[in-house]
Design a protein around this motif. Sequence first.
Motif, PDB file in Angstrom:
ATOM      1  N   GLY A   1       0.785  -1.220   0.000  1.00 35.44           N
ATOM      2  CA  GLY A   1       0.000   0.000   0.000  1.00 35.44           C
ATOM      3  C   GLY A   1       0.819   1.273   0.000  1.00 35.44           C
ATOM      4  N   THR A   2       2.107   1.182   0.363  1.00 38.41           N
ATOM      5  CA  THR A   2       2.961   2.362   0.370  1.00 38.41           C
ATOM      6  C   THR A   2       3.525   2.621  -1.029  1.00 38.41           C
ATOM      7  N   THR A   3       4.043   3.829  -1.218  1.00 39.03           N
ATOM      8  CA  THR A   3       4.662   4.163  -2.504  1.00 39.03           C
ATOM      9  C   THR A   3       5.865   3.276  -2.779  1.00 39.03           C
ATOM     10  N   SER A   4       6.676   3.009  -1.761  1.00 39.27           N
ATOM     11  CA  SER A   4       7.854   2.156  -1.956  1.00 39.27           C
ATOM     12  C   SER A   4       7.446   0.764  -2.426  1.00 39.27           C
ATOM     13  N   TRP A   5       6.389   0.215  -1.828  1.00 39.29           N
ATOM     14  CA  TRP A   5       5.898  -1.104  -2.243  1.00 39.29           C
ATOM     15  C   TRP A   5       5.463  -1.074  -3.708  1.00 39.29           C
ATOM     16  N   GLN A   6       4.676  -0.086  -4.072  1.00 39.89           N
ATOM     17  CA  GLN A   6       4.172  -0.014  -5.445  1.00 39.89           C
ATOM     18  C   GLN A   6       5.312   0.165  -6.442  1.00 39.89           C
ATOM     19  N   ASP A   7       6.315   0.967  -6.081  1.00 41.86           N
ATOM     20  CA  ASP A   7       7.469   1.121  -6.965  1.00 41.86           C
ATOM     21  C   ASP A   7       8.222  -0.192  -7.118  1.00 41.86           C
ATOM     22  N   LEU A   8       8.384  -0.912  -6.011  1.00 44.69           N
ATOM     23  CA  LEU A   8       9.091  -2.192  -6.060  1.00 44.69           C
ATOM     24  C   LEU A   8       8.365  -3.183  -6.958  1.00 44.69           C
ATOM     25  N   MET A   9       7.051  -3.244  -6.831  1.00 38.22           N
ATOM     26  CA  MET A   9       6.282  -4.172  -7.668  1.00 38.22           C
ATOM     27  C   MET A   9       6.313  -3.762  -9.139  1.00 38.22           C
ATOM     28  N   ALA A  10       6.330  -2.459  -9.396  1.00 42.58           N
ATOM     29  CA  ALA A  10       6.438  -1.995 -10.784  1.00 42.58           C
ATOM     30  C   ALA A  10       7.761  -2.439 -11.395  1.00 42.58           C
TER      31      ALA A  10
ATOM     32  N   ALA B   1      10.850  -5.378 -15.248  1.00 43.23           N
ATOM     33  CA  ALA B   1      12.185  -5.891 -15.562  1.00 43.23           C
ATOM     34  C   ALA B   1      12.139  -7.091 -16.508  1.00 43.23           C
ATOM     35  N   PRO B   2      11.340  -8.139 -16.230  1.00 42.44           N
ATOM     36  CA  PRO B   2      11.295  -9.258 -17.181  1.00 42.44           C
ATOM     37  C   PRO B   2      10.763  -8.842 -18.552  1.00 42.44           C
ATOM     38  N   GLN B   3       9.827  -7.896 -18.586  1.00 36.95           N
ATOM     39  CA  GLN B   3       9.275  -7.436 -19.856  1.00 36.95           C
ATOM     40  C   GLN B   3      10.333  -6.712 -20.690  1.00 36.95           C
ATOM     41  N   VAL B   4      11.085  -5.828 -20.056  1.00 35.19           N
ATOM     42  CA  VAL B   4      12.129  -5.091 -20.771  1.00 35.19           C
ATOM     43  C   VAL B   4      13.236  -6.038 -21.230  1.00 35.19           C
ATOM     44  N   LEU B   5      13.595  -6.982 -20.379  1.00 33.40           N
ATOM     45  CA  LEU B   5      14.604  -7.961 -20.776  1.00 33.40           C
ATOM     46  C   LEU B   5      14.130  -8.793 -21.959  1.00 33.40           C
TER      47      LEU B   5
ATOM     48  N   GLY C   1      14.463 -13.222 -17.921  1.00 32.84           N
ATOM     49  CA  GLY C   1      14.867 -12.809 -16.575  1.00 32.84           C
ATOM     50  C   GLY C   1      13.803 -13.116 -15.550  1.00 32.84           C
ATOM     51  N   SER C   2      14.225 -13.308 -14.322  1.00 37.42           N
ATOM     52  CA  SER C   2      13.314 -13.518 -13.210  1.00 37.42           C
ATOM     53  C   SER C   2      13.914 -12.871 -11.964  1.00 37.42           C
ATOM     54  N   VAL C   3      13.072 -12.585 -10.991  1.00 37.99           N
ATOM     55  CA  VAL C   3      13.536 -11.980  -9.747  1.00 37.99           C
ATOM     56  C   VAL C   3      14.103 -13.084  -8.861  1.00 37.99           C
ATOM     57  N   LYS C   4      15.388 -13.005  -8.581  1.00 34.73           N
ATOM     58  CA  LYS C   4      16.059 -14.017  -7.762  1.00 34.73           C
ATOM     59  C   LYS C   4      16.118 -13.642  -6.298  1.00 34.73           C
ATOM     60  N   ALA C   5      16.292 -12.349  -6.005  1.00 35.33           N
ATOM     61  CA  ALA C   5      16.512 -11.961  -4.611  1.00 35.33           C
ATOM     62  C   ALA C   5      16.116 -10.511  -4.372  1.00 35.33           C
ATOM     63  N   LEU C   6      15.668 -10.255  -3.160  1.00 35.15           N
ATOM     64  CA  LEU C   6      15.438  -8.911  -2.652  1.00 35.15           C
ATOM     65  C   LEU C   6      16.507  -8.643  -1.596  1.00 35.15           C
ATOM     66  N   VAL C   7      17.382  -7.677  -1.858  1.00 37.53           N
ATOM     67  CA  VAL C   7      18.361  -7.252  -0.867  1.00 37.53           C
ATOM     68  C   VAL C   7      17.700  -6.154  -0.044  1.00 37.53           C
ATOM     69  N   PHE C   8      17.503  -6.417   1.249  1.00 38.38           N
ATOM     70  CA  PHE C   8      16.735  -5.509   2.106  1.00 38.38           C
ATOM     71  C   PHE C   8      17.661  -4.906   3.154  1.00 38.38           C
ATOM     72  N   VAL C   9      17.957  -3.609   2.996  1.00 37.35           N
ATOM     73  CA  VAL C   9      18.837  -2.885   3.909  1.00 37.35           C
ATOM     74  C   VAL C   9      17.976  -1.872   4.649  1.00 37.35           C
ATOM     75  N   GLN C  10      17.565  -2.202   5.863  1.00 39.24           N
ATOM     76  CA  GLN C  10      16.657  -1.346   6.627  1.00 39.24           C
ATOM     77  C   GLN C  10      16.793  -1.682   8.099  1.00 39.24           C
ATOM     78  N   GLY C  11      16.516  -0.707   8.963  1.00 39.40           N
ATOM     79  CA  GLY C  11      16.517  -1.031  10.377  1.00 39.40           C
ATOM     80  C   GLY C  11      16.908   0.087  11.307  1.00 39.40           C
ATOM     81  N   GLU C  12      17.690   1.072  10.831  1.00 36.24           N
ATOM     82  CA  GLU C  12      18.113   2.134  11.744  1.00 36.24           C
ATOM     83  C   GLU C  12      16.916   2.866  12.348  1.00 36.24           C
ATOM     84  N   SER C  13      15.812   2.956  11.586  1.00 38.14           N
ATOM     85  CA  SER C  13      14.608   3.639  12.064  1.00 38.14           C
ATOM     86  C   SER C  13      13.567   2.680  12.632  1.00 38.14           C
ATOM     87  N   GLY C  14      13.966   1.428  12.827  1.00 36.57           N
ATOM     88  CA  GLY C  14      13.099   0.456  13.494  1.00 36.57           C
ATOM     89  C   GLY C  14      11.854   0.083  12.702  1.00 36.57           C
TER      90      GLY C  14
END
Length: 372
Positions: free
Chosen positions: A93-102, A107-111, A118-131
């Motif tokens: 529901g957040t903008t970040s989520w919608q951008d990620l899904m876009a 990506a596979p379409q452009v490839l 192409g396929s999505v293999k991994a999400l690198v998630f760097v988050q936590g300083e703000s809890g």
Amino acid sequence: QSNAGAGGTGKPVLTQAPGPRVLSFASGRQLYGSTLVDPAKLVGLGPVSDHPRYAPFPATAMGVALAARPAPAGIFMHTVWYGGQPLPAFVRGTTSWQDLMAVAKRAPQVLAGAGHRGSVKALVFVQGESGPGPREAYRTHLWAFLDDVLPALRDAAGQERTPLALLLQTNIGSAAARGNGVELAQWDVASARPDDTVLAAPMYQFPLADNIHQTAEGRMMLGDVLALVYRRRVVAGELFRPLHPTGARRDGRTIRLAFERPAGSAPLSWDERWVAPAPDYGFAFVDPDSPAAIESVAITGPSEITITLDAIPRGRALRLRYAQGQPSAAGWASGRGQLVASSGEPSVFAAQGHKLPATIDHYCIRFEIAVE
């Protein structure tokens, strides 16, 4: 968060494309979480490289490190980031989520339009300083987020296999006394769901350009580690667990602490050349009922540390902490330690002449463990 993107004042040095194997959208390789993207504007293929005006991106360093090795044959990378935000700022529901899904959908379409698969293999998630902290709250938030985002990425990309999550154990700022429990919750989650989540490494070994953001050298070290873990876990399909404790037993004044080392790594050793020194190498003993303190810390086996106390503790709720609340040191996180197990794999960036450790070391994760 900002450490996933261009946050900080680190000087970009990876401004040249690493080669034709590491790509992103030609229209841009990053999106910021305050702006909703029009998916139709995510077009074309272009190289991944740092912008000369912005701090280094972890994705660029990871891409350069991957391009320097034989596998994988090709990789597409894109960063969605939003500085200074708590985890709920990234959920459905957040903008970040919608951008990620876009990005996952386009990506596979452009490839495919360029003759690639192409396929999505991994999400690198760097988050936590703000809890949000404390430990229990973040653990609940992170677990729910992973349960939702990984299958959502699979469905957005139109693929059968669910991608993996690669986590980094969040840093403590250079002036912070203690963390907010997030760093412990991240290991709680990763250790409990190894089939889809990996804790790649802590972040305290990456030098800082300011209070919380890495220098270019720190981002390059991060890229080395992420590339190593990606090749092992995603490309080779091997389980990966970071250097971590498995148990602590006391006999009188002596505590023996057992560790699990990543597969193929060297025996335990002290890093006495890179990370700023920490008292007792980063270890701290906690007993609310007695003044017992650490007298000495020694490596006594390939996967064992022995801690000797200055007195026999009287309490029953004995605990050991590692890489939490060390004295501040300019350019380094306050929560840091010096225990490592070297992978033996040369650093891509050190080999290019950058001033980094010659090999990629597995630094012990930050932890708190009960003493039996």
